[in-house]
Motif scaffolding. Structure first.
Motif, PDB file in Angstrom:
ATOM      1  N   ALA A  51       0.386  -1.468   0.075  1.00 17.20           N
ATOM      2  CA  ALA A  51      -0.104   0.188  -0.084  1.00 17.20           C
ATOM      3  C   ALA A  51       1.168   1.176  -0.040  1.00 17.20           C
ATOM      4  O   ALA A  51       1.810   0.519   0.286  1.00 17.20           O
ATOM      5  CB  ALA A  51      -1.211   0.334   1.021  1.00 17.20           C
ATOM      6  N   ASP A  52       0.654   2.626  -1.148  1.00 20.70           N
ATOM      7  CA  ASP A  52       0.815   3.387  -0.892  1.00 20.70           C
ATOM      8  C   ASP A  52       0.406   5.065  -0.409  1.00 20.70           C
ATOM      9  O   ASP A  52      -1.244   4.555  -0.958  1.00 20.70           O
ATOM     10  CB  ASP A  52       2.713   3.569  -2.094  1.00 20.70           C
ATOM     11  CG  ASP A  52       1.667   3.942  -2.886  1.00 20.70           C
ATOM     12  OD1 ASP A  52       1.536   3.081  -3.937  1.00 20.70           O
ATOM     13  OD2 ASP A  52       0.648   4.797  -3.555  1.00 20.70           O
ATOM     14  N   ILE A  53       0.894   6.257  -0.528  1.00 23.94           N
ATOM     15  CA  ILE A  53      -0.090   7.239   0.009  1.00 23.94           C
ATOM     16  C   ILE A  53       0.964   8.158  -0.658  1.00 23.94           C
ATOM     17  O   ILE A  53       2.350   8.601   0.021  1.00 23.94           O
ATOM     18  CB  ILE A  53      -0.724   7.255   1.732  1.00 23.94           C
ATOM     19  CG1 ILE A  53      -1.285   8.479   1.634  1.00 23.94           C
ATOM     20  CG2 ILE A  53       0.569   6.842   2.285  1.00 23.94           C
ATOM     21  CD1 ILE A  53      -1.692   8.495   2.441  1.00 23.94           C
ATOM     22  N   THR A  54       0.133   9.763  -1.308  1.00 24.91           N
ATOM     23  CA  THR A  54       0.956  10.170  -1.968  1.00 24.91           C
ATOM     24  C   THR A  54       0.922  11.342  -0.533  1.00 24.91           C
ATOM     25  O   THR A  54       0.042  10.600   0.460  1.00 24.91           O
ATOM     26  CB  THR A  54      -0.096  11.333  -3.223  1.00 24.91           C
ATOM     27  OG1 THR A  54      -1.488  11.307  -3.401  1.00 24.91           O
ATOM     28  CG2 THR A  54       0.306   9.566  -3.853  1.00 24.91           C
ATOM     29  N   ARG A  55       1.429  12.635  -1.105  1.00 21.17           N
ATOM     30  CA  ARG A  55       1.857  13.417  -0.417  1.00 21.17           C
ATOM     31  C   ARG A  55       0.182  13.853   0.362  1.00 21.17           C
ATOM     32  O   ARG A  55       0.062  15.068   1.395  1.00 21.17           O
ATOM     33  CB  ARG A  55       2.130  14.705  -0.756  1.00 21.17           C
ATOM     34  CG  ARG A  55       3.703  14.149  -0.624  1.00 21.17           C
ATOM     35  CD  ARG A  55       4.916  15.553  -1.831  1.00 21.17           C
ATOM     36  NE  ARG A  55       4.289  15.362  -2.964  1.00 21.17           N
ATOM     37  CZ  ARG A  55       4.266  16.788  -3.669  1.00 21.17           C
ATOM     38  NH1 ARG A  55       5.665  17.521  -3.069  1.00 21.17           N
ATOM     39  NH2 ARG A  55       4.122  16.674  -4.253  1.00 21.17           N
ATOM     40  N   GLY A  56      -0.767  13.790  -1.222  1.00 21.34           N
ATOM     41  CA  GLY A  56      -2.049  14.104  -0.804  1.00 21.34           C
ATOM     42  C   GLY A  56      -2.861  13.394  -0.358  1.00 21.34           C
ATOM     43  O   GLY A  56      -4.260  13.729  -0.050  1.00 21.34           O
ATOM     44  N   GLY A  57      -2.515  12.084  -0.162  1.00 26.26           N
ATOM     45  CA  GLY A  57      -3.622  11.439   0.601  1.00 26.26           C
ATOM     46  C   GLY A  57      -3.889  10.214  -0.747  1.00 26.26           C
ATOM     47  O   GLY A  57      -4.824   9.790  -0.547  1.00 26.26           O
ATOM     48  N   THR A  58      -3.963  10.409  -1.768  1.00 24.34           N
ATOM     49  CA  THR A  58      -4.504   9.248  -3.024  1.00 24.34           C
ATOM     50  C   THR A  58      -3.220   8.166  -2.343  1.00 24.34           C
ATOM     51  O   THR A  58      -1.922   8.228  -1.740  1.00 24.34           O
ATOM     52  CB  THR A  58      -4.122   9.554  -4.547  1.00 24.34           C
ATOM     53  OG1 THR A  58      -4.206  11.160  -4.643  1.00 24.34           O
ATOM     54  CG2 THR A  58      -3.950   8.551  -5.086  1.00 24.34           C
TER      55      THR A  58
END
Length: 118
Positions: free
Chosen positions: A49-56
């Motif tokens: 799982a991963d998450i971008t700076r903006g929360g995607t």
């Protein structure tokens, strides 16, 4: 220097839930795409799982619908909620910055062990 400290694992029964935490320091956490990886006995370490700076968020097919990744940029914390747990989730779980890996970093925290009994 980068420091990642994972916590929250344990021995749990199938069907239970867990919340893993990752405390990050030594870099600007809010600038980085962050991910959770896991390594089962005898297997390699996989991004789940991963998450971008903006929360995607993005999830591996094997965990989609059961795992939820989140972050608190103000606290430099990364989280992974797992519900419900399955025996095949048994692994050591690690957090890391995706770009750190791409740039060839060999640093990993100590990880947190999750063991799921059937």
């Amino acid at each position: 220097q980068v420091q990642l400290v994972e916590s929250g694992g344990g021995l749990v029964q199938a069907g239970a839930s867990l919340r893993l935490s990752c405390a990050a320091s030594g870099f600007i956490f809010s600038d980085e795409v962050m991910g959770w990886y896991r390594q089962a006995p005898g297997d390699g370490r996989d991004l789940i799982a991963d998450i971008t700076r903006g929360g995607t968020t993005t999830y591996a097919d094997s965990v989609k619908g059961r795992f939820t990744i989140s972050r608190d940029n103000a606290k430099s914390m990364l989280y992974l909620e797992i519900n419900p747990l399955k025996p095949e989730d048994t692994a050591v779980y690690y957090c890391n910055g995706l770009n750190f890996i791409v740039r060839g970093s060999q640093y990993w925290g100590q990880g947190t062990q999750v063991t799921v009994s059937s």
